[in-house]
Structures are given as C-alpha cells and as structure tokens.
Motif scaffolding. Structure first.
Motif, PDB file in Angstrom:
ATOM      1  N   SER A  46       0.500  -0.988   0.063  1.00  0.00           N
ATOM      2  CA  SER A  46       0.180  -0.056  -0.057  1.00  0.00           C
ATOM      3  C   SER A  46       0.600   1.419  -0.687  1.00  0.00           C
ATOM      4  N   THR A  47       2.352   1.078   0.475  1.00  0.00           N
ATOM      5  CA  THR A  47       2.603   2.522   0.518  1.00  0.00           C
ATOM      6  C   THR A  47       3.475   2.656  -0.588  1.00  0.00           C
ATOM      7  N   ASP A 102       8.067  -4.557   6.473  1.00  0.00           N
ATOM      8  CA  ASP A 102       6.975  -5.416   7.179  1.00  0.00           C
ATOM      9  C   ASP A 102       7.672  -4.873   8.268  1.00  0.00           C
ATOM     10  N   LYS A 139       6.964   0.342  11.746  1.00  0.00           N
ATOM     11  CA  LYS A 139       7.325  -0.940  10.834  1.00  0.00           C
ATOM     12  C   LYS A 139       8.889  -0.839  11.545  1.00  0.00           C
TER      13      LYS A 139
END
Ligand code: 5RP
Length: 232
Positions: A46-47, A102, A139
C-alpha cells in the motif's frame, strides 16, 4: 482502440490502509526523487501504491518521461491506471527502486512479503543499484520476527520437504498462508504456495539456509541488502 474498463480506471487499494498518514508522507518524499528519464523499480504494497499516485501527479504536471518495472500484478494495474509506462527486466535495469517493508531492524535488514510478492521484489532489489525502503515508523523493530513471520514461497510439491527442513532451522510455528476470497492456500503469481514461518531468533545466515532448501523459491528475509530506509 482502448478498453473502456472501470476495473482499471477505478482501481483502489483492496483493503483498509493502516497508518495511512505516515505512508502518505513517505510516499510524497519518494516522489520528489523522481527525475526525467528514470527507469524505476517499483515494489509492492500500500505504501508503494500511494507513492505511485504522488509520482503520477509529477509525471503529469511536469511532463516527466519515466518508465517503471513492476513487481506484481497489483502494481502493473496501478501503473496502467495512472498512465505510467511499463518496461521489464528484459529491456531495462532500474536506475533505482522503491519498496515497502513489514519490518526494518537497526541494521537495515528487512522482512517483506505480507503481500506475497517477495520473489519479484528480491529480484528487482538485487538488480537495482540504489534502493529506497519507504516505511511508516510502525515498521521499525529492535529484532526481526517480532511482529511478522518470515514468508517463504515454496513449490507446492515441495511443501512437506520444506516443512521438515525448516523445522531443523528452529521454526517455532509454520502456517500455510490461507487465501481470502478463494478456498485453500494463497497461490503466488509464480504458481507457488507461501509458508509463514515464526522464529524466536533469526541469525544472519537464516536467509541463505532457507534458500538452500530444495523447492524454496525465495523468502521475505532481506539481510544486509544495499538499502536506504526512508521513514515518515
Ligand atoms: C509486499 C511487501 C510490502 O512491501 C510490505 O508488505 C509492506 O506493505 P505496506 O506498504 O502495505 O505496509 O513486501 O510483498
């Protein structure tokens, strides 16, 4: 002739975007780095998806001529939607790449692959001379494996062999990643399955030891890669 398809024209991120504000900030930062003529390696998640919107705005407003090498179907569709031309590793080597993660530890080692695209992501990072990892501060971890398992892409018939070998590496828990919206396991874009492996400890040689198991295509461990971390 063009397709007149809302499937591509109205493309949205398929889920709720967690920590959207932080991701938006770092997405804007990476978009500032794009120069006319760049061939970009584009990771997944998504980033990255949000960064593409920021890049597309600059491409349109400033008439930049860029090309992108995608790491997943999802990103190929977003590039199509945004009108950013695509190329491939057959034709070009990326000038630089951006991707999400992640987990990021203090040595800049990463866990990636929540989206299941780690094989192509690792191929692109290995092919690119300059790599930016764009993350929000959720993260950052002291120790890899604290919040996310290590995803491991496995040739389906090698599943049980891989399970046996991974147990020798001290895996605490191993989960065959289930699909959402389909019965059975996730099938990757290369036609394989994913094992999510929880470790109590991830020594530096773990990436190589996982990769040496016959039937393992790739893992989401990125230990000591040439990456610069950009945090929102
Ligand atoms: C996909 C990835 C992603 O880059 C990672 O999961 C981060 O995703 P997001 O930006 O949605 O948090 O490795 O395979």
């Amino acid at each position: 002739m063009n397709w007149n398809s809302n499937l591509i024209n109205n493309l949205h991120w398929s889920d709720t975007i967690i920590n959207k504000e932080g991701k938006e900030k770092v997405a804007a930062k990476i978009a500032e780095k794009v120069k006319d003529g760049d061939v970009l390696g584009v990771g997944s998640g998504s980033t990255v998806f949000m960064a593409l919107f920021a890049i597309a705005r600059r491409v349109k407003e400033e008439g930049l001529n860029v090309k992108a090498i995608p790491t997943s179907v999802e990103i190929s569709m977003a590039l199509t939607n945004l009108g950013i031309p695509m190329t491939s590793l057959y034709e070009h080597r990326p000038d630089w790449l951006f991707d999400g993660a992640d987990e990021v530890d203090p040595n800049r080692s990463l866990i990636k692959g929540r989206g299941g695209a780690m094989f192509k992501e690792k191929l692109l990072i290995s092919s690119s001379p300059v790599n930016f990892i764009i993350v929000d501060d959720s993260k950052l971890v002291d120790k890899l494996g604290s919040k996310f398992p290590v995803p491991i892409e496995v040739f389906p018939q090698a599943l049980l062999h891989a399970e046996k070998e991974l147990q020798k590496l001290g895996v605490r828990e191993l989960i065959l990643r289930p699909a959402k919206g389909k019965d059975g396991p996730v099938i990757t874009e290369a036609g394989n399955v994913i094992l999510d492996a929880w470790f109590d400890d991830i020594p530096a040689d773990t990436e190589l030891r996982i990769k040496s198991i016959t039937g393992v295509i790739e893992s989401g461990l990125f230990i000591n890669y040439n990456v610069e971390i950009m945090v929102a």
